[in-house]
Design an enzyme around this catalytic site. Sequence first.
Site, PDB file in Angstrom:
ATOM      1  N   SER A  25       0.892  -1.178  -0.124  1.00 57.55           N
ATOM      2  CA  SER A  25       0.012   0.049  -0.208  1.00 57.55           C
ATOM      3  C   SER A  25       0.916   1.180   0.094  1.00 57.55           C
ATOM      4  O   SER A  25       2.039   1.107  -0.445  1.00 57.55           O
ATOM      5  CB  SER A  25      -0.964   0.051   1.228  1.00 57.55           C
ATOM      6  OG  SER A  25      -1.931   0.882   0.862  1.00 57.55           O
ATOM      7  N   ASN A  26       0.329   2.318   0.645  1.00 56.64           N
ATOM      8  CA  ASN A  26       1.187   3.650   0.461  1.00 56.64           C
ATOM      9  C   ASN A  26       0.615   4.330   1.647  1.00 56.64           C
ATOM     10  O   ASN A  26      -0.062   3.890   2.428  1.00 56.64           O
ATOM     11  CB  ASN A  26       0.849   4.323  -0.708  1.00 56.64           C
ATOM     12  CG  ASN A  26      -0.543   4.684  -0.950  1.00 56.64           C
ATOM     13  OD1 ASN A  26      -1.041   5.366  -0.125  1.00 56.64           O
ATOM     14  ND2 ASN A  26      -1.066   4.027  -1.989  1.00 56.64           N
TER      15      ASN A  26
END
Length: 217
Positions: free
Chosen positions: A21-22
């Site tokens: 993810s981020n």
Amino acid sequence: MRILITAGGTREYIDSVRFISNASSGKMGVALARCALGRNHHVTLLTASVSLPLPAAAQRHQVVSAHDMYEAVKALFPQCDCLIMCAAVSDYTVRKRAQTKLKKTKEALTLELEPAVDILQWAGNNKRMRGKQQKFVCGFALEDANLHKNAEKKMAEKHLDMIIANSSAAIGADTSAISVKVPSLAWRDYPAATKTINARRIVRAIEACVRPGEGIE
Ligand code: CTP
């Protein structure tokens, strides 16, 4: 306007517990939703991973991956006048997700990724729907260098009506400096401000472009 806002970071699962993810917090998207509601717009808020309270007055939908978000945008887009694509969507997804938790070994592990669909590109390509008023599509650009140039390229390639450019320092932060561009006007650069202040700038800029009932100028 009926505004569809996406927020947060998508998750691409590797196995049953791990994901890529981020650092997106969803703060900008949630601030946009609150601001738009305060200005009497109908808001649909489509969130990926967001750990913030969401405005109860918005119609809320939650997804996990880039593919889920794509399916949800395709379903919700026909009923909106404006899309603000604020979510940090994964550019790649895991080619083969393991159904159970991967066991460690002594060997190096290589993950194979494949491109995820570009949702904003799909929206830009499909904003003229037969028999319906053209939709206003606003995207974001997160850039480390050549902010204006790269963001303008994204605006043109994705057929956007507005782009909000900011540096990658903005991701997860409480404040950010944004630059706003519509195809026919010069860049407007704003100094660092809270995401609530920036949300108001963005919603007002969109309102100035879209006159209800008259289409996009
Ligand atoms: N976006 C999207 N679908 C993706 C990736 C991005 O809809 N799979 C949207 C984002 O929500 C944002 C815009 O595209 O509004 C630009 O995202 P950004 O990460 O800045 O750029 P990319 O187009 O992904 O290109 P790059 O990462 O190479 O800069």
